[in-house]
Design a protein around this motif. Structure first.
Motif, short mmCIF file in Angstrom:
data_model
loop_
_atom_site.label_atom_id
_atom_site.label_comp_id
_atom_site.label_asym_id
_atom_site.label_seq_id
_atom_site.Cartn_x
_atom_site.Cartn_y
_atom_site.Cartn_z
N HIS A 5 -7.56 -36.44 -0.34
CA HIS A 5 -7.75 -35.20 0.41
C HIS A 5 -7.86 -35.52 1.89
O HIS A 5 -8.55 -36.46 2.27
N VAL A 7 -8.05 -33.37 5.94
CA VAL A 7 -8.44 -32.12 6.58
C VAL A 7 -7.28 -31.14 6.59
O VAL A 7 -6.13 -31.49 6.88
N VAL A 34 -8.15 -28.01 1.80
CA VAL A 34 -7.78 -29.37 2.16
C VAL A 34 -6.32 -29.60 1.77
O VAL A 34 -5.77 -28.88 0.94
#
Length: 59
Positions: A5, A7, A34
């Motif tokens: 993951h 941002v 995400v």
């Protein structure tokens, strides 16, 4: 292997690169969006596309 993951970006170009690399938009347990990659290779493709885009913009 666990998914990767990073941002979330609301930039349409970043989201296009996400799709081109095979990644998806996902949500954390607390509901935050995400970018999700199933493999390291998908992440590397995304980063390469993002880098090429940045290099093109700096011309």
């Amino acid at each position: 292997m666990y998914p990767i993951h990073i941002v979330f970006s609301d930039n349409p170009i970043d989201q296009r690169h996400l799709g081109q690399s095979g990644g998806t938009i996902s949500f954390t347990a607390c509901g935050l969006p995400v970018f999700r990659f199933e493999t390291q290779e998908q992440l590397q493709i995304y980063m390469m596309l993002k880098g090429e885009s940045a290099a093109y913009e700096n011309r």
